[in-house]
Design a protein around this motif. Structure first.
Motif, PDB file in Angstrom:
ATOM      1  N   ALA A 111      -8.046 -41.842 -31.212  1.00 42.56           N
ATOM      2  CA  ALA A 111      -7.725 -40.542 -30.622  1.00 42.56           C
ATOM      3  C   ALA A 111      -8.988 -39.748 -30.341  1.00 42.56           C
ATOM      4  CB  ALA A 111      -6.794 -39.761 -31.548  1.00 42.56           C
ATOM      5  N   ASP A 112      -9.948 -39.776 -31.275  1.00 39.42           N
ATOM      6  CA  ASP A 112     -11.224 -39.086 -31.056  1.00 39.42           C
ATOM      7  C   ASP A 112     -11.948 -39.642 -29.834  1.00 39.42           C
ATOM      8  OD1 ASP A 112     -10.879 -37.441 -33.275  1.00 39.42           O
ATOM      9  OD2 ASP A 112     -12.153 -38.663 -34.577  1.00 39.42           O
ATOM     10  N   ALA A 113     -11.971 -40.972 -29.717  1.00 43.76           N
ATOM     11  CA  ALA A 113     -12.625 -41.612 -28.578  1.00 43.76           C
ATOM     12  C   ALA A 113     -11.929 -41.247 -27.270  1.00 43.76           C
ATOM     13  CB  ALA A 113     -12.648 -43.128 -28.769  1.00 43.76           C
ATOM     14  N   CYS A 114     -10.604 -41.193 -27.309  1.00 41.68           N
ATOM     15  CA  CYS A 114      -9.840 -40.837 -26.115  1.00 41.68           C
ATOM     16  C   CYS A 114     -10.148 -39.413 -25.674  1.00 41.68           C
ATOM     17  CB  CYS A 114      -8.347 -41.009 -26.385  1.00 41.68           C
ATOM     18  SG  CYS A 114      -7.314 -40.643 -24.964  1.00 41.68           S
ATOM     19  N   VAL A 115     -10.197 -38.496 -26.635  1.00 40.62           N
ATOM     20  CA  VAL A 115     -10.509 -37.097 -26.317  1.00 40.62           C
ATOM     21  C   VAL A 115     -11.898 -37.000 -25.692  1.00 40.62           C
ATOM     22  CG1 VAL A 115     -11.029 -34.835 -27.336  1.00 40.62           C
ATOM     23  CG2 VAL A 115      -8.961 -36.047 -27.987  1.00 40.62           C
ATOM     24  N   GLU A 116     -12.867 -37.686 -26.282  1.00 43.54           N
ATOM     25  CA  GLU A 116     -14.229 -37.629 -25.748  1.00 43.54           C
ATOM     26  C   GLU A 116     -14.312 -38.255 -24.356  1.00 43.54           C
ATOM     27  OE1 GLU A 116     -18.030 -36.457 -25.327  1.00 43.54           O
ATOM     28  OE2 GLU A 116     -16.531 -35.791 -26.761  1.00 43.54           O
ATOM     29  N   ASP A 117     -13.612 -39.371 -24.154  1.00 43.72           N
ATOM     30  CA  ASP A 117     -13.589 -40.026 -22.840  1.00 43.72           C
ATOM     31  C   ASP A 117     -12.977 -39.098 -21.794  1.00 43.72           C
ATOM     32  OD1 ASP A 117     -13.979 -42.230 -21.067  1.00 43.72           O
ATOM     33  OD2 ASP A 117     -11.872 -42.801 -21.319  1.00 43.72           O
ATOM     34  N   LEU A 118     -11.893 -38.440 -22.156  1.00 46.77           N
ATOM     35  CA  LEU A 118     -11.249 -37.503 -21.235  1.00 46.77           C
ATOM     36  C   LEU A 118     -12.149 -36.310 -20.960  1.00 46.77           C
ATOM     37  CD1 LEU A 118      -8.790 -36.754 -19.549  1.00 46.77           C
ATOM     38  CD2 LEU A 118      -7.723 -35.855 -21.624  1.00 46.77           C
ATOM     39  N   ARG A 119     -12.825 -35.808 -21.995  1.00 47.23           N
ATOM     40  CA  ARG A 119     -13.742 -34.674 -21.831  1.00 47.23           C
ATOM     41  C   ARG A 119     -14.868 -35.025 -20.839  1.00 47.23           C
ATOM     42  NH1 ARG A 119     -13.765 -30.853 -25.420  1.00 47.23           N
ATOM     43  NH2 ARG A 119     -13.204 -32.249 -27.123  1.00 47.23           N
ATOM     44  N   VAL A 120     -15.440 -36.221 -20.992  1.00 52.08           N
ATOM     45  CA  VAL A 120     -16.521 -36.672 -20.114  1.00 52.08           C
ATOM     46  C   VAL A 120     -16.012 -36.867 -18.680  1.00 52.08           C
ATOM     47  CG1 VAL A 120     -18.101 -38.598 -19.648  1.00 52.08           C
ATOM     48  CG2 VAL A 120     -17.902 -37.668 -21.961  1.00 52.08           C
ATOM     49  N   ALA A 121     -14.840 -37.484 -18.547  1.00 46.86           N
ATOM     50  CA  ALA A 121     -14.268 -37.714 -17.218  1.00 46.86           C
ATOM     51  C   ALA A 121     -13.976 -36.396 -16.507  1.00 46.86           C
ATOM     52  CB  ALA A 121     -13.000 -38.560 -17.323  1.00 46.86           C
ATOM     53  N   LEU A 122     -13.429 -35.437 -17.227  1.00 45.05           N
ATOM     54  CA  LEU A 122     -13.160 -34.122 -16.631  1.00 45.05           C
ATOM     55  C   LEU A 122     -14.463 -33.421 -16.259  1.00 45.05           C
ATOM     56  CD1 LEU A 122     -10.291 -32.945 -18.996  1.00 45.05           C
ATOM     57  CD2 LEU A 122     -10.065 -33.442 -16.552  1.00 45.05           C
ATOM     58  N   ALA A 123     -15.460 -33.513 -17.127  1.00 41.03           N
ATOM     59  CA  ALA A 123     -16.753 -32.869 -16.858  1.00 41.03           C
ATOM     60  C   ALA A 123     -17.399 -33.430 -15.596  1.00 41.03           C
ATOM     61  CB  ALA A 123     -17.679 -33.024 -18.056  1.00 41.03           C
ATOM     62  N   ALA A 124     -17.163 -34.704 -15.310  1.00 37.08           N
ATOM     63  CA  ALA A 124     -17.710 -35.316 -14.092  1.00 37.08           C
ATOM     64  C   ALA A 124     -17.154 -34.654 -12.839  1.00 37.08           C
ATOM     65  CB  ALA A 124     -17.420 -36.814 -14.083  1.00 37.08           C
ATOM     66  N   HIS A 125     -16.029 -33.976 -12.988  1.00 38.01           N
ATOM     67  CA  HIS A 125     -15.413 -33.255 -11.877  1.00 38.01           C
ATOM     68  C   HIS A 125     -15.613 -31.753 -12.025  1.00 38.01           C
ATOM     69  CE1 HIS A 125     -13.329 -36.696 -10.093  1.00 38.01           C
ATOM     70  NE2 HIS A 125     -13.183 -37.121 -11.340  1.00 38.01           N
ATOM     71  N   GLY A 126     -16.453 -31.354 -12.969  1.00 37.03           N
ATOM     72  CA  GLY A 126     -16.709 -29.935 -13.183  1.00 37.03           C
ATOM     73  C   GLY A 126     -15.570 -29.210 -13.875  1.00 37.03           C
ATOM     74  N   ILE A 127     -14.754 -29.943 -14.621  1.00 38.76           N
ATOM     75  CA  ILE A 127     -13.572 -29.366 -15.271  1.00 38.76           C
ATOM     76  C   ILE A 127     -13.769 -29.360 -16.781  1.00 38.76           C
ATOM     77  CG2 ILE A 127     -11.089 -29.643 -15.668  1.00 38.76           C
ATOM     78  CD1 ILE A 127     -11.003 -31.102 -12.932  1.00 38.76           C
ATOM     79  N   THR A 128     -13.497 -28.218 -17.400  1.00 34.26           N
ATOM     80  CA  THR A 128     -13.540 -28.086 -18.848  1.00 34.26           C
ATOM     81  C   THR A 128     -12.201 -27.547 -19.335  1.00 34.26           C
ATOM     82  OG1 THR A 128     -15.908 -27.607 -18.816  1.00 34.26           O
ATOM     83  CG2 THR A 128     -14.701 -26.952 -20.789  1.00 34.26           C
ATOM     84  N   LEU A 129     -11.574 -28.262 -20.251  1.00 31.69           N
ATOM     85  CA  LEU A 129     -10.359 -27.784 -20.902  1.00 31.69           C
ATOM     86  C   LEU A 129     -10.769 -27.351 -22.309  1.00 31.69           C
ATOM     87  CD1 LEU A 129      -7.729 -30.476 -19.825  1.00 31.69           C
ATOM     88  CD2 LEU A 129      -8.099 -28.209 -18.848  1.00 31.69           C
ATOM     89  N   PRO A 130     -10.920 -26.048 -22.557  1.00 36.93           N
ATOM     90  CA  PRO A 130     -11.430 -25.574 -23.837  1.00 36.93           C
ATOM     91  C   PRO A 130     -10.598 -25.994 -25.046  1.00 36.93           C
ATOM     92  CG  PRO A 130     -11.353 -23.780 -22.243  1.00 36.93           C
ATOM     93  CD  PRO A 130     -10.657 -24.953 -21.630  1.00 36.93           C
ATOM     94  N   SER A 131      -9.324 -26.191 -24.866  1.00 40.24           N
ATOM     95  CA  SER A 131      -8.448 -26.529 -25.996  1.00 40.24           C
ATOM     96  C   SER A 131      -8.250 -28.028 -26.168  1.00 40.24           C
ATOM     97  CB  SER A 131      -7.080 -25.864 -25.805  1.00 40.24           C
ATOM     98  OG  SER A 131      -7.223 -24.472 -25.714  1.00 40.24           O
ATOM     99  N   LEU A 132      -8.952 -28.846 -25.393  1.00 35.62           N
ATOM    100  CA  LEU A 132      -8.805 -30.294 -25.473  1.00 35.62           C
ATOM    101  C   LEU A 132      -9.159 -30.783 -26.877  1.00 35.62           C
ATOM    102  CD1 LEU A 132      -8.316 -32.990 -23.967  1.00 35.62           C
ATOM    103  CD2 LEU A 132     -10.742 -32.978 -23.393  1.00 35.62           C
ATOM    104  N   GLY A 133      -8.267 -31.555 -27.469  1.00 35.67           N
ATOM    105  CA  GLY A 133      -8.530 -32.075 -28.809  1.00 35.67           C
ATOM    106  C   GLY A 133      -7.352 -32.869 -29.334  1.00 35.67           C
ATOM    107  N   ASN A 134      -7.450 -33.254 -30.594  1.00 35.71           N
ATOM    108  CA  ASN A 134      -6.371 -33.990 -31.247  1.00 35.71           C
ATOM    109  C   ASN A 134      -5.350 -33.009 -31.806  1.00 35.71           C
ATOM    110  OD1 ASN A 134      -7.486 -36.582 -30.912  1.00 35.71           O
ATOM    111  ND2 ASN A 134      -8.873 -36.210 -32.603  1.00 35.71           N
ATOM    112  N   ASP A 135      -4.087 -33.416 -31.797  1.00 31.06           N
ATOM    113  CA  ASP A 135      -3.032 -32.638 -32.424  1.00 31.06           C
ATOM    114  C   ASP A 135      -2.994 -33.046 -33.889  1.00 31.06           C
ATOM    115  OD1 ASP A 135      -0.690 -30.934 -32.525  1.00 31.06           O
ATOM    116  OD2 ASP A 135       0.471 -32.790 -32.679  1.00 31.06           O
ATOM    117  N   LEU A 136      -3.631 -32.248 -34.737  1.00 28.30           N
ATOM    118  CA  LEU A 136      -3.786 -32.616 -36.143  1.00 28.30           C
ATOM    119  C   LEU A 136      -2.469 -32.814 -36.890  1.00 28.30           C
ATOM    120  CD1 LEU A 136      -6.917 -30.484 -37.037  1.00 28.30           C
ATOM    121  CD2 LEU A 136      -6.782 -32.888 -36.337  1.00 28.30           C
TER     122      LEU A 136
END
Length: 69
Positions: A9-34
């Motif tokens: 899940a951590d790897a998935c979140v980081e992969d999604l964060r990087v992929a979104l950043a490549a498009h100039g997109i930041t989701l501030p609340s992106l993370g794992n549902d604890l």
């Protein structure tokens, strides 16, 4: 120590964060549902995308449309 599901899940979140950043997109609340990790059953991690403003939502929609084309 992280379980395999937590590490995945951590790897998935980081992969999604990087992929979104490549498009100039930041989701501030992106993370794992604890709370999803608190279940006594086999863990089925959930990824929280969270809230975003209108401009971010439009940018995300445009990136998804571009990727689908």
């Amino acid at each position: 120590m992280h379980s395999p599901a937590e590490a995945d899940a951590d790897a998935c979140v980081e992969d999604l964060r990087v992929a979104l950043a490549a498009h100039g997109i930041t989701l501030p609340s992106l993370g794992n549902d604890l709370p999803a990790f608190a279940a006594h059953l086999p863990t089925r991690p959930l990824i929280v995308l969270g809230n975003c403003n209108l401009l971010t939502a439009k940018a995300l929609a445009a990136a998804l449309r571009k990727g689908a084309a």
